[in-house]
Design an enzyme around this catalytic site. Structure first.
Site, PDB file in Angstrom:
ATOM      1  N   HIS A  27       0.819  -1.220   0.000  1.00 17.95           N
ATOM      2  CA  HIS A  27       0.000   0.000   0.000  1.00 17.95           C
ATOM      3  C   HIS A  27       0.851   1.268   0.000  1.00 17.95           C
ATOM      4  O   HIS A  27       0.487   2.251  -0.613  1.00 17.95           O
ATOM      5  CB  HIS A  27      -0.981  -0.013   1.185  1.00 17.95           C
ATOM      6  CG  HIS A  27      -0.339  -0.385   2.478  1.00 17.95           C
ATOM      7  ND1 HIS A  27      -0.063  -1.703   2.796  1.00 17.95           N
ATOM      8  CD2 HIS A  27       0.116   0.353   3.508  1.00 17.95           C
ATOM      9  CE1 HIS A  27       0.516  -1.753   3.984  1.00 17.95           C
ATOM     10  NE2 HIS A  27       0.645  -0.520   4.442  1.00 17.95           N
ATOM     11  N   HIS A  62      27.421  -6.401 -12.317  1.00 17.46           N
ATOM     12  CA  HIS A  62      28.213  -7.268 -11.446  1.00 17.46           C
ATOM     13  C   HIS A  62      27.446  -8.476 -10.922  1.00 17.46           C
ATOM     14  O   HIS A  62      28.029  -9.556 -10.769  1.00 17.46           O
ATOM     15  CB  HIS A  62      28.740  -6.475 -10.241  1.00 17.46           C
ATOM     16  CG  HIS A  62      29.711  -5.416 -10.615  1.00 17.46           C
ATOM     17  ND1 HIS A  62      31.019  -5.682 -10.916  1.00 17.46           N
ATOM     18  CD2 HIS A  62      29.555  -4.081 -10.749  1.00 17.46           C
ATOM     19  CE1 HIS A  62      31.641  -4.565 -11.219  1.00 17.46           C
ATOM     20  NE2 HIS A  62      30.780  -3.574 -11.127  1.00 17.46           N
TER      21      HIS A  62
END
Length: 148
Positions: free
Chosen positions: A14, A104
């Site tokens: 929410h 990475h």
């Protein structure tokens, strides 16, 4: 636009609804196929682990998909998503961070902190996450396999 991505799953609790709806519209406008996994308004209270599970389950079906999870801090979604072995989630605050995390660590889920990030910066993070490649070198692949 990254043509290798089949679909983007986006979900929030929410607290992240406003940012999620903004990002959903922006991604649709640039041509991505986006599936909104909910919630739709501030009054729909939900626990973030349930939202992360829904996204992780959806991504299990589509290996070329990516995910975006949003909650107030971004940390709850990151922790919950990383419980699933096919998910590599990272909370990012800057586009460079999203780029580096893709390069990475081959992240496939981006988490964002709705309470702390400007919406334009959030969209730049999303763009970087979606457009940055993974450095498919042996050492990076080896490290990821150790986690899976």
């Amino acid at each position: 636009m990254n043509k290798d991505i089949t679909k983007i799953f986006i979900a929030s609790d929410h607290r992240g609804v406003g940012l999620k709806l903004y990002l959903y519209e922006m991604l649709m406008a640039v041509g991505y196929k986006v599936e909104n996994l909910g919630v739709e308004d501030l009054n729909t209270k939900v626990d973030y682990p349930d939202v992360a599970k829904k996204l992780a389950d959806s991504m299990l079906e589509d290996k070329k998909s990516r995910g975006i999870l949003i909650c107030g801090t971004g940390a709850g979604m990151e922790i919950a998503a990383n419980r699933y072995k096919h998910i590599r989630a990272s909370r990012c605050e800057r586009p460079e961070q999203a780029r580096d995390d893709r390069f990475h660590d081959d992240i496939n889920v981006l988490t964002l902190a709705a309470d702390d990030i400007d919406i334009e910066i959030a969209f730049l993070c999303v763009q970087s996450f979606l457009e940055s490649p993974f450095d498919n070198s042996e050492r990076r692949v080896r490290r990821i396999e150790k986690m899976s």
